[in-house]
Design an enzyme around this catalytic site. Structure first.
Site, mmCIF file in Angstrom:
data_model
loop_
_atom_site.group_PDB
_atom_site.id
_atom_site.type_symbol
_atom_site.label_atom_id
_atom_site.label_comp_id
_atom_site.label_asym_id
_atom_site.label_seq_id
_atom_site.Cartn_x
_atom_site.Cartn_y
_atom_site.Cartn_z
ATOM 1 N N ALA A 108 -9.326 7.958 1.197
ATOM 2 C CA ALA A 108 -8.266 6.935 1.260
ATOM 3 C C ALA A 108 -7.989 6.416 2.663
ATOM 4 O O ALA A 108 -7.052 5.630 2.840
ATOM 5 C CB ALA A 108 -6.966 7.438 0.634
ATOM 6 N N GLY A 117 -9.672 4.191 4.262
ATOM 7 C CA GLY A 117 -9.822 2.745 4.154
ATOM 8 C C GLY A 117 -8.665 2.098 3.415
ATOM 9 O O GLY A 117 -8.252 0.976 3.735
ATOM 10 N N ASP A 118 -8.117 2.803 2.438
ATOM 11 C CA ASP A 118 -6.970 2.276 1.694
ATOM 12 C C ASP A 118 -5.729 2.223 2.574
ATOM 13 O O ASP A 118 -4.943 1.266 2.509
ATOM 14 C CB ASP A 118 -6.695 3.143 0.465
ATOM 15 C CG ASP A 118 -7.834 3.113 -0.534
ATOM 16 O OD1 ASP A 118 -8.539 2.088 -0.594
ATOM 17 O OD2 ASP A 118 -8.024 4.123 -1.244
#
Length: 310
Positions: free
Chosen positions: A250, A252-253
């Site tokens: 996550a 990148g999220d």
């Protein structure tokens, strides 16, 4: 109406096992700690944005099961507007099986469940939510036809769309040219641009190939190497703060959610990307997906301590 960030995407429950290394194909290994966390790229980005102070509305489809109910409870706890969460009576909630090695690297397999049933017809029922958004953030864990529909509607209304093209997938140029900002990682950028990324020069070439498709702003995330920005034909690299990665799930999220907040608050891109890079760096220091997203006070302290990335 108070302006808001609209996130449209997926929600999963992450079933995580930590191990010394990732298994080879056909191999069984013994792992260690087991964790069950709220995840899904859409939900991760919505939570990341909300924790950093964004006013977030989330459209998602979940199963009418314990995983779906727990997901909604978690989203509510983050202060996200869940009025437009759709309960699917026919499909289970999404699940992701994740293995994380001792270096924080991971491999993930997703069973999409109800996420794959979020169709344009569902969005047609809530077009006023799209119309009222200040900006829209999407990913690719829902059907491409739904992503295309939202981008078309947003373009017709002059609403900026940030697309995180993950998981990696081939996308139509006709759709891409209506995207305001695209945020692929190296793998996704390679697939969309056709340029193999091996160094800074090839990363810039990939970004320029994407910009040539009509995308106004291209940001390629480069993991612990930071991020590349291409805007107005000018390319710039931003470094990432040094940190010891525990779990990169996550990251990148969190970057995408933080970027949306920075844009929502009126920051310029050279201001927004360091903000997002720092948020992502903080997230890899913790286990889990949504659990790892930093709060605004954590991020402010890190930036104040001189960890900005200019």
């Amino acid at each position: 109406m108070t302006p808001y960030i609209l996130v449209i995407g997926s929600s999963n429950t992450d079933l995580v096992i930590k191990a010394d290394r990732l298994p080879a194909p056909g191999e069984t290994i013994l792992g260690g700690t087991f964790l069950m966390n709220a995840g899904g790229k859409g939900a991760n980005q919505a939570v990341a944005a909300a924790r950093l102070g964004g006013n977030v509305t989330f459209i998602v489809k979940t199963g009418n099961d314990i995983f779906g109910k727990q997901s909604i409870q978690s989203l509510n706890g983050a202060g996200i507007n869940t009025r437009y969460v759709i309960s699917d009576p026919y499909n289970p909630s999404g699940v992701a099986l994740i293995t994380v090695d001792k270096n924080g690297e991971n491999c993930i397999v997703v069973a999409s469940g109800a996420n794959a049933a979020l169709k344009p017809a569902d969005l047609q029922k809530v077009e006023q939510v799209i119309s009222g958004a200040a900006l829209i953030l999407m990913q690719l864990e829902i059907p491409i036809e739904t992503v295309e529909y939202v981008i078309e509607q947003a373009a017709a209304r002059g609403i900026p769309v940030t697309l995180n093209p993950a998981p990696a997938s081939q996308l139509k140029d006709e759709m891409l040219k209506k995207v305001s900002i695209i945020t692929p990682n190296e793998t996704e950028a390679e697939m969309l641009s056709g340029v193999s990324i091996t160094d800074a020069k090839s990363a810039e070439a990939a970004a320029r190939a994407l910009a040539a498709k009509g995308i106004e702003t291209v940001i390629i995330t480069l993991g612990d190497q930071g991020a590349l920005l291409l805007k107005d034909d000018e390319c710039r690299f931003f470094s990432a703060p040094a940190c010891e990665a525990i779990d990169t799930t996550a990251a990148g999220d969190v970057f995408s959610g933080a970027l949306a907040v920075a844009i929502f608050e009126g920051k310029t891109m050279p201001e927004a990307i360091p903000f997002a890079c720092q948020a992502a760096a903080l997230s890899v220091c913790k286990m889990g997906a949504q659990n790892s997203a930093p709060y605004r006070d954590e991020l402010n302290r890190a930036l104040k301590a001189g960890m900005d990335l200019d």
